[in-house]
Design a protein around this motif. Sequence first.
Motif, PDB file in Angstrom:
ATOM      1  N   UNK A  50       0.825  -1.216   0.000  1.00 25.72           N
ATOM      2  CA  UNK A  50       0.000   0.000   0.000  1.00 25.72           C
ATOM      3  C   UNK A  50       0.858   1.265   0.000  1.00 25.72           C
ATOM      4  N   UNK A  51       2.152   1.086  -0.264  1.00 24.90           N
ATOM      5  CA  UNK A  51       3.099   2.197  -0.351  1.00 24.90           C
ATOM      6  C   UNK A  51       3.027   3.067   0.908  1.00 24.90           C
ATOM      7  N   UNK A  52       2.947   4.385   0.769  1.00 22.11           N
ATOM      8  CA  UNK A  52       2.991   5.272   1.938  1.00 22.11           C
ATOM      9  C   UNK A  52       1.605   5.670   2.458  1.00 22.11           C
ATOM     10  N   UNK A  53       0.557   5.030   1.947  1.00 19.06           N
ATOM     11  CA  UNK A  53      -0.809   5.321   2.394  1.00 19.06           C
ATOM     12  C   UNK A  53      -0.962   4.990   3.887  1.00 19.06           C
ATOM     13  N   UNK A  54      -1.530   5.917   4.645  1.00 22.63           N
ATOM     14  CA  UNK A  54      -1.702   5.730   6.088  1.00 22.63           C
ATOM     15  C   UNK A  54      -3.155   5.496   6.494  1.00 22.63           C
TER      16      UNK A  54
END
Length: 247
Positions: free
Chosen positions: A182-186
């Motif tokens: 989800x990469x850098x998605x928080x």
Amino acid sequence: MTAVLLLNPKVEGLARGAILESGSPNSLATVTAAWREGAWQNFVSRVPSCATVANSGNTLNCLRNATTEEIAVAASVLDATTITDFVWTPTLDIGQNSVYPDLASRVYSRGRFAKLPFIAGTTRDEGTFFASQQPLTDEALKAMLIKMNSSPAGSPSVLEATIDKVLELYPADPAIGSPYGTESELFGLPASYKRHASILGDMIFDAPRRMWSQAAANFGVKSYGYQFTDPQAVAALGGTFDPDNID
């Protein structure tokens, strides 16, 4: 509970195999039975016919005579309030004929476990279900991991050094945390969430499953592994704990 039973060689005569979903024999806490006394008393107090003996230390005879309905309702209410706390976790019970006789690592090394073929797997993001959604500093995360992994047979200094190494190997970089891919998605959550989830998933589920499979292979036991990814998962959770048990 199925996994714990496999630590007892006598189970070989009672089954022909096992399927372990999101759990392995060495993923249990090593605490005394008294650790859950409060939860037990709480449970008994919710069984109407046994409420008066909940704190007596002598509850089993009453519970044996309680109705199925009473037991089921009391258990469901208790589970709803402690869903992530594993109230009924078995504990280390060193002694003759015990079900959980020693630390799993020692049982594995001696080959004193049920040598039954098994399927053992995990979901891709086991840890997201348990990870804190509140911000965690490095110090707070370290303290939580030390508390979670303290063992009666371990050295506090060795444990602290090990946790320091874990934090080094799992840097505070959301792009490599869980849910993975989800990469850098928080997802509106603190950055520490994905780091905590990654550590918990590997520490509680993936590493124990691999250790169990390796022990089985060392003693010629056939085993099979799987990973469940759940393509329809909630984004912030990913392929988390439990969907493989449902699906």
